[in-house]
Design a protein around this motif. Structure first.
Motif, PDB file in Angstrom:
ATOM      1  N   LYS A 157     -46.820  13.335 -24.717  1.00 38.07           N
ATOM      2  CA  LYS A 157     -46.181  11.777 -24.748  1.00 38.07           C
ATOM      3  C   LYS A 157     -46.269  11.188 -26.418  1.00 38.07           C
ATOM      4  CE  LYS A 157     -49.805   8.872 -24.814  1.00 38.07           C
ATOM      5  NZ  LYS A 157     -50.887   7.664 -23.571  1.00 38.07           N
ATOM      6  N   TRP A 158     -47.598  11.336 -26.967  1.00 37.13           N
ATOM      7  CA  TRP A 158     -47.246  11.089 -28.356  1.00 37.13           C
ATOM      8  C   TRP A 158     -46.176  11.628 -29.053  1.00 37.13           C
ATOM      9  CZ3 TRP A 158     -49.198   6.795 -29.802  1.00 37.13           C
ATOM     10  CH2 TRP A 158     -49.602   6.650 -28.848  1.00 37.13           C
ATOM     11  N   ARG A 159     -46.004  12.950 -29.057  1.00 36.26           N
ATOM     12  CA  ARG A 159     -44.423  13.725 -29.459  1.00 36.26           C
ATOM     13  C   ARG A 159     -42.969  12.531 -28.977  1.00 36.26           C
ATOM     14  NH1 ARG A 159     -45.839  19.727 -29.679  1.00 36.26           N
ATOM     15  NH2 ARG A 159     -47.196  20.185 -31.112  1.00 36.26           N
ATOM     16  N   ASN A 160     -43.312  12.488 -27.066  1.00 37.79           N
ATOM     17  CA  ASN A 160     -41.558  11.394 -26.900  1.00 37.79           C
ATOM     18  C   ASN A 160     -41.483  10.436 -27.424  1.00 37.79           C
ATOM     19  OD1 ASN A 160     -41.538  13.657 -25.375  1.00 37.79           O
ATOM     20  ND2 ASN A 160     -42.641  12.770 -23.906  1.00 37.79           N
ATOM     21  N   ARG A 161     -42.856   9.774 -28.093  1.00 39.42           N
ATOM     22  CA  ARG A 161     -43.253   8.563 -28.634  1.00 39.42           C
ATOM     23  C   ARG A 161     -42.589   8.755 -30.474  1.00 39.42           C
ATOM     24  NH1 ARG A 161     -47.807   5.055 -26.658  1.00 39.42           N
ATOM     25  NH2 ARG A 161     -46.800   5.245 -24.510  1.00 39.42           N
ATOM     26  N   GLY A 162     -42.402   9.369 -31.094  1.00 35.39           N
ATOM     27  CA  GLY A 162     -42.329  10.341 -32.440  1.00 35.39           C
ATOM     28  C   GLY A 162     -42.943  10.143 -33.619  1.00 35.39           C
ATOM     29  N   VAL A 163     -44.656  10.259 -33.011  1.00 36.80           N
ATOM     30  CA  VAL A 163     -45.586  10.626 -33.961  1.00 36.80           C
ATOM     31  C   VAL A 163     -45.720  12.251 -33.716  1.00 36.80           C
ATOM     32  CG1 VAL A 163     -47.886  10.174 -34.017  1.00 36.80           C
ATOM     33  CG2 VAL A 163     -46.123   8.678 -32.121  1.00 36.80           C
ATOM     34  N   ARG A 164     -45.769  12.198 -35.602  1.00 36.26           N
ATOM     35  CA  ARG A 164     -46.556  13.547 -35.583  1.00 36.26           C
ATOM     36  C   ARG A 164     -47.764  14.065 -35.480  1.00 36.26           C
ATOM     37  NH1 ARG A 164     -46.315  13.843 -41.497  1.00 36.26           N
ATOM     38  NH2 ARG A 164     -46.432  16.056 -41.448  1.00 36.26           N
ATOM     39  N   VAL A 166     -49.812  16.723 -36.752  1.00 35.37           N
ATOM     40  CA  VAL A 166     -49.753  17.332 -37.368  1.00 35.37           C
ATOM     41  C   VAL A 166     -50.428  19.194 -37.101  1.00 35.37           C
ATOM     42  CG1 VAL A 166     -48.698  17.284 -39.433  1.00 35.37           C
ATOM     43  CG2 VAL A 166     -50.735  16.495 -39.072  1.00 35.37           C
ATOM     44  N   SER A 167     -51.882  19.141 -36.663  1.00 35.11           N
ATOM     45  CA  SER A 167     -52.693  19.766 -36.670  1.00 35.11           C
ATOM     46  C   SER A 167     -53.079  20.095 -34.582  1.00 35.11           C
ATOM     47  CB  SER A 167     -54.077  18.414 -36.662  1.00 35.11           C
ATOM     48  OG  SER A 167     -54.159  17.810 -35.713  1.00 35.11           O
ATOM     49  N   ALA A 168     -51.851  19.504 -34.406  1.00 37.91           N
ATOM     50  CA  ALA A 168     -50.816  20.334 -33.261  1.00 37.91           C
ATOM     51  C   ALA A 168     -50.630  21.806 -33.293  1.00 37.91           C
ATOM     52  CB  ALA A 168     -51.318  19.751 -32.181  1.00 37.91           C
ATOM     53  N   PRO A 169     -50.591  22.529 -32.189  1.00 37.02           N
ATOM     54  CA  PRO A 169     -49.274  23.665 -32.792  1.00 37.02           C
ATOM     55  C   PRO A 169     -48.438  23.043 -32.041  1.00 37.02           C
ATOM     56  CG  PRO A 169     -51.178  23.774 -30.490  1.00 37.02           C
ATOM     57  CD  PRO A 169     -51.413  22.648 -30.886  1.00 37.02           C
ATOM     58  N   PRO A 170     -47.516  24.084 -32.442  1.00 37.08           N
ATOM     59  CA  PRO A 170     -45.888  23.427 -32.544  1.00 37.08           C
ATOM     60  C   PRO A 170     -45.155  23.706 -31.074  1.00 37.08           C
ATOM     61  CG  PRO A 170     -45.739  25.944 -33.519  1.00 37.08           C
ATOM     62  CD  PRO A 170     -47.378  25.140 -33.616  1.00 37.08           C
ATOM     63  N   ALA A 171     -44.503  22.181 -30.686  1.00 34.15           N
ATOM     64  CA  ALA A 171     -43.767  22.415 -29.541  1.00 34.15           C
ATOM     65  C   ALA A 171     -43.817  23.986 -29.814  1.00 34.15           C
ATOM     66  CB  ALA A 171     -42.472  21.117 -29.183  1.00 34.15           C
ATOM     67  N   LYS A 172     -43.370  24.635 -27.750  1.00 34.28           N
ATOM     68  CA  LYS A 172     -42.375  25.859 -27.242  1.00 34.28           C
ATOM     69  C   LYS A 172     -40.695  25.498 -27.476  1.00 34.28           C
ATOM     70  CE  LYS A 172     -46.804  27.128 -25.837  1.00 34.28           C
ATOM     71  NZ  LYS A 172     -47.837  27.673 -24.261  1.00 34.28           N
ATOM     72  N   ALA A 173     -40.221  26.340 -28.184  1.00 31.73           N
ATOM     73  CA  ALA A 173     -39.514  26.171 -27.362  1.00 31.73           C
ATOM     74  C   ALA A 173     -38.401  26.828 -26.324  1.00 31.73           C
ATOM     75  CB  ALA A 173     -38.751  27.115 -28.541  1.00 31.73           C
ATOM     76  N   ASP A 174     -37.830  25.971 -25.913  1.00 30.30           N
ATOM     77  CA  ASP A 174     -37.641  26.490 -23.927  1.00 30.30           C
ATOM     78  C   ASP A 174     -36.647  27.240 -24.445  1.00 30.30           C
ATOM     79  OD1 ASP A 174     -38.935  24.061 -23.068  1.00 30.30           O
ATOM     80  OD2 ASP A 174     -36.701  23.135 -23.502  1.00 30.30           O
ATOM     81  N   GLU A 175     -36.798  28.267 -22.825  1.00 26.01           N
ATOM     82  CA  GLU A 175     -35.901  29.806 -23.231  1.00 26.01           C
ATOM     83  C   GLU A 175     -35.435  29.814 -22.113  1.00 26.01           C
ATOM     84  OE1 GLU A 175     -39.821  32.143 -22.895  1.00 26.01           O
ATOM     85  OE2 GLU A 175     -40.068  32.000 -24.819  1.00 26.01           O
TER      86      GLU A 175
END
Length: 175
Positions: A157-164, A166-175
Motif C-alpha cells: 500500500k505504501w509503495r503504491n503511494r510512492g513512499v520509500r 528503505v528498511s523493508a526488503p526490496p519488491a520481488k520481481a514478477d516472474e
C-alpha cells in the motif's frame, strides 16, 4: 460393560483432567513465570558521564536531589518530538497545541492496569478449546489473528503511494 468401580474411576479421571485444564491466568504462549517480574518501563539507562565546560557552573549537590546523569525520559521524548524543555511547572505555550491534540480523546492515569485487565479478559475468552489446552497447542496467534497487521499488504500500500520503504526488503520481481 463397566462395573461400578470402573464408572467411578472414569468419572474421577475425567474430573481431574478437566480440573487440570483450568487456571487463574491463561498462558497463550505456554510460558511459566515464577512472579510478576520487573517493570520493563521502569528500567532506564543512565546518561554517559561528561566533563562540564565550566566546573563552577555545576549545581550544589543536594541530598536526594537529581544528578546530571539521571535519566529524563519525558524531557528526552519532548526534545525528540520537536518540543522544548520545561523550565518550571506547566506546559510551555508553544507545546500546548501538541499536548491538547494528543489528549483530545482523554487520558487515563491507570492505562497500564486497564490494558492489563482487558488483555487478561481477552486471553481468557480466547484460551483455546479443551483439546488445545490439554495438548498445549499454541493458540496465541490464533487468538490475536484479527488484530494482526498484514505486513506485505501494508508495505505494498505504501509503495503504491510512492513512499520509500528503505528498511523493508526490496519488491520481488514478477516472474
Amino acid at each position: 460393560m463397566l462395573t461400578g468401580k470402573g464408572v467411578l474411576a472414569l468419572a474421577t479421571a475425567t474430573m481431574l483432567t478437566l480440573a487440570a485444564c483450568s487456571g487463574d491466568t491463561p498462558q497463550l504462549m505456554h510460558l511459566r513465570a515464577s512472579g510478576d517480574g520487573p517493570d520493563e518501563f521502569a528500567i532506564l539507562p543512565t546518561k554517559s558521564l561528561q566533563m562540564p565546560t565550566d566546573l563552577k557552573t555545576l549545581p550544589e549537590p543536594t541530598l536526594g536531589g537529581t544528578n546530571l546523569t539521571d535519566p529524563t525520559p519525558e524531557a528526552d521524548i519532548a526534545l525528540a518530538l520537536g518540543g522544548r524543555l520545561r523550565d518550571g511547572t506547566g506546559i510551555p505555550a508553544g507545546d500546548s497545541a501538541l499536548v491538547n491534540h494528543s489528549a483530545r480523546y482523554g487520558r487515563s492515569a491507570s492505562i497500564r492496569t486497564d490494558l492489563a485487565a482487558d488483555d487478561l479478559q481477552f486471553r481468557r475468552d480466547n484460551n483455546g478449546r479443551l483439546l488445545e489446552r490439554v495438548f498445549k497447542v499454541n493458540v496465541y496467534f490464533k487468538a490475536y489473528a484479527k488484530q494482526s497487521l498484514d505486513q506485505q499488504a501494508e508495505l505494498q500500500k505504501w509503495r503504491n503511494r510512492g513512499v520509500r520503504t528503505v528498511s523493508a526488503p526490496p519488491a520481488k520481481a514478477d516472474e
